[in-house]
Write an enzyme that holds these catalytic residues in place. Sequence first.
Site, PDB file in Angstrom:
ATOM      1  N   LYS A 157      37.854  37.950  42.354  1.00  0.00           N
ATOM      2  CA  LYS A 157      37.657  36.886  42.740  1.00  0.00           C
ATOM      3  C   LYS A 157      38.626  36.552  44.242  1.00  0.00           C
ATOM      4  O   LYS A 157      39.769  37.326  44.154  1.00  0.00           O
ATOM      5  CB  LYS A 157      37.979  35.691  42.041  1.00  0.00           C
ATOM      6  CG  LYS A 157      39.261  35.795  41.048  1.00  0.00           C
ATOM      7  CD  LYS A 157      40.723  35.956  41.571  1.00  0.00           C
ATOM      8  CE  LYS A 157      41.128  34.726  42.901  1.00  0.00           C
ATOM      9  NZ  LYS A 157      42.384  35.219  43.276  1.00  0.00           N
ATOM     10  N   TYR A 245      40.061  28.890  40.271  1.00  0.00           N
ATOM     11  CA  TYR A 245      40.383  29.059  38.814  1.00  0.00           C
ATOM     12  C   TYR A 245      39.985  27.754  38.435  1.00  0.00           C
ATOM     13  O   TYR A 245      39.442  27.537  37.127  1.00  0.00           O
ATOM     14  CB  TYR A 245      41.773  29.292  38.583  1.00  0.00           C
ATOM     15  CG  TYR A 245      41.994  30.777  38.742  1.00  0.00           C
ATOM     16  CD1 TYR A 245      41.527  31.724  37.897  1.00  0.00           C
ATOM     17  CD2 TYR A 245      42.997  31.135  39.558  1.00  0.00           C
ATOM     18  CE1 TYR A 245      41.957  33.102  37.821  1.00  0.00           C
ATOM     19  CE2 TYR A 245      43.062  32.482  39.880  1.00  0.00           C
ATOM     20  CZ  TYR A 245      42.983  33.437  38.868  1.00  0.00           C
ATOM     21  OH  TYR A 245      43.109  34.756  39.132  1.00  0.00           O
TER      22      TYR A 245
END
Length: 404
Positions: A157, A245
Amino acid sequence: MPDHSNARRLFLAGGALGLGAVLTAGRSAADPSKEIPAGPTGRPDPQLEEAPPLAPAQRVGWAVVGLGHYAQAYVLPALARSRRSRTVALVSGNPEKARGVAARHGVSERALYGYDTMERLADNPDVAVVYIVTPNASHPELTVKAFEAGKHVICEKPMANSAAECQRMIDAARAADRRLMIAYRAHWEPHNLRAKQMFDAGDLGAVWFASSDHHRPLDPSRPRDQWRVKRAVAGGGSLVDIGIYALNGLQWFFGESPNAVAATMQAPPGDPRFAEVENVFTAELAFPSGRRATISSGYTADKKRIDLWGDRLVATLDPATAYQGNRLVVANAKKAEEVLTQETSAAQFTGELDHFSQVVAEGGAVRTPGEMGLRDMRLIEALYRAARERRWLDLNPDMTLRGT
Ligand code: NDP
């Protein structure tokens, strides 16, 4: 395959004794523990909590691309601890470092590649999965190269620095008929999983609001933070690095994505760390169900938490997405109780890796596919735009902007 024949024989013997005898084992004359001689002896296969690890030759072979901090501190050790995966190749722009890492992880020097020789992975049948762990801007190019070599890809990510690049990666996966996963490790983190279970079971009551705050100090004296201050490489600041997140987690808990967002961002003037990327990012998210959430990310404080505000209980993950030491506390005004007090956070890494190995070997759905990375990148693009334009933006279900 492990030999369970002893265990099976013991089970059959126990069955022949009848339930009562089994329940009173320990005091019974037929108690197998009475048969244990004082000297060394063989015993039946133990009852393991989970299936034993696969033999090395049966494990899915992984090539790790980019031997930086996360790859060396977490990915490679987790591959070594995993049950279905093993490191069989490395890709690095630093051959000397790669040789040292290869020696430590039992990788053959013949299986070392550079970014410019990655196409040779096609000739290495031991490699089934390529894991991209390089700075964000390079994810699309390296992912496409890995697909062109016929491999499955897991990518760190944020998936890329734009939704268009994410789409290019998804298209490359389709063209190669290979799987693409984004490494959102929290989906295997035991405290996060327990909180999700409690949320879905209604244990928290009605949850109309959630908040998530992800902050960590940016320190360019560390090599891993030097590219994070460069917009062209990192794609953005704290939002893309750790705010992601919060965005990913809240959509996971709620089971829905926002349909309207507003945002602000801040970069302290005169601080060279924030000449190109933001420090603090804040956003308000409105969801189709009527739920609301706030998120914040930042590059100066050090805390990563998620709060799910139910009308029976508030679940607090704090830390929520740390490498270790994650905690889950459920509380109301009268009481607070910690859930899952054992240190189990490390399971997130092996769980994530072995999930992909299992999907590659046996089929099934990827829990965090490329489409999830694209969704999150579209949301990030909308949030930056909302912050720049200082207004609420409406979103379609696929996170594209409505009415533009
Ligand atoms: P590092 O800077 O520590 O490592 C990056 C590595 O990528 C370098 O060591 C280098 O490896 C390679 N690389 C290739 N091109 C470049 C370049 N232009 N500049 C710098 N490095 C380059 O970064 P991190 O390990 O912290 O992050 C790597 C990726 O992992 C990022 O996408 C990040 O977002 C993600 N990440 C994910 C985490 C998670 O919890 N899921 C945690 C931390 C990071 P080599 O010398 O071998 O070529």
